[in-house]
Design an enzyme around this catalytic site. Structure first.
Site, mmCIF file in Angstrom:
data_model
loop_
_atom_site.group_PDB
_atom_site.id
_atom_site.type_symbol
_atom_site.label_atom_id
_atom_site.label_comp_id
_atom_site.label_asym_id
_atom_site.label_seq_id
_atom_site.Cartn_x
_atom_site.Cartn_y
_atom_site.Cartn_z
ATOM 1 N N HIS A 54 0.828 -1.215 0.000
ATOM 2 C CA HIS A 54 0.000 0.000 0.000
ATOM 3 C C HIS A 54 0.860 1.262 0.000
ATOM 4 O O HIS A 54 2.090 1.212 0.182
ATOM 5 C CB HIS A 54 -0.937 0.003 1.223
ATOM 6 C CG HIS A 54 -0.229 -0.009 2.545
ATOM 7 N ND1 HIS A 54 0.355 1.109 3.103
ATOM 8 C CD2 HIS A 54 -0.028 -1.017 3.441
ATOM 9 C CE1 HIS A 54 0.883 0.814 4.270
ATOM 10 N NE2 HIS A 54 0.676 -0.493 4.497
ATOM 11 N N CYS A 87 3.256 -4.933 6.654
ATOM 12 C CA CYS A 87 2.844 -4.535 5.301
ATOM 13 C C CYS A 87 4.026 -3.951 4.532
ATOM 14 O O CYS A 87 5.038 -3.539 5.110
ATOM 15 C CB CYS A 87 1.713 -3.520 5.373
ATOM 16 S SG CYS A 87 0.128 -4.210 5.910
#
Length: 255
Positions: free
Chosen positions: A215, A231
């Site tokens: 992301h 992440c």
């Protein structure tokens, strides 16, 4: 003889008085010259009135007039005119970054050679070097700098892109909310709508059924560091470019 001499002297004196008296009276009661007052209030005539000398152009103040006819100078008041400023451009306030925003040039996107055996469309993430490779074919790959999981939150494996989202919302896991509150004293929101302030940034590519994603970020200075909870972070402009290239179902290798 003596009497005659006395009479002569008396007559002479009277004659002299008769000649001098008219001239003296005329000088005394004749028209006087005009009185010219000095504009300087510190002139001697002011001192004679009992005032105090003041600087040139100043004001004389009398606190106790001696007579009812005494002149009392009124104090002059000088009101400062408000300063007028025109043609001034209003500059936008500067926002001080929380940390240094410069990025090492090696983490900027670039096309590099690739001699591996993965087919085009595959994403390979090297967490040690902090690079993400998108295989393009013809011996080339697109390389991006990334932020990876901090110590204790790194992982490796193979997943597939299960879905993609633009300006995704963020729902932090209950475990993360508890951990951040206890260790950092911060209270994370239960849910945060997508937008420039959202930690997930402009785009998100979800990895399988895990909680991990590739992301964007609202902290671009963290690219190239181990700072996340697992992440893979990218600059917003970089994840947007990858978002357009990668397809749902594409293989993602984390190593």
């Amino acid at each position: 003889m003596k009497k005659c001499a006395f009479l002569l002297l008396s007559g002479a004196a009277l004659s002299l008085a008769s000649f001098t008296a008219p001239a003296y009276a005329g000088d005394r009661y004749g028209q006087r010259p005009p009185v010219v007052l000095s504009p300087d209030l510190s002139a001697p005539w002011v001192m004679q009135l009992g005032g105090q000398a003041a600087p040139r152009g100043g004001v004389v103040y009398r606190t106790k007039p001696r007579t009812k006819r005494a002149l009392v100078a009124q104090p002059r008041t000088h009101r400062a005119e408000p300063r007028r400023v025109t043609n001034v451009a209003l500059a936008a306030p500067r926002i001080k970054p929380k940390q240094a925003s410069q990025l090492d040039p090696k983490f900027l996107p670039q096309t590099v050679s690739y001699d591996g055996n993965q087919k085009p469309g595959t994403i390979i993430i090297d967490t040690n070097q902090r690079f993400l490779y998108y295989v393009m074919g013809n011996g080339q790959a697109r390389r991006y700098g990334v932020g990876v999981g901090k110590e204790g939150f790194g992982w490796s494996g193979t997943e597939k892109i299960s879905r993609k989202a633009e300006w995704p919302g963020w729902t932090p896991p209950a475990e993360m909310i508890k951990r951040v509150r206890e260790k950092e004293g911060r209270i994370l929101p239960v849910h945060m709508k997508g937008g420039p302030e959202n930690p997930l940034g402009a785009r998100a590519l979800y990895l399988g059924s895990t909680l991990y994603r590739i992301h964007g970020t609202n902290q671009p200075w963290t690219i190239g560091r181990a700072v996340s909870s697992g992440c893979i972070r990218m600059r917003n402009e970089d994840v947007t470019d990858l978002y357009e290239r990668a397809k749902v179902g594409a293989k993602v290798i984390v190593m």
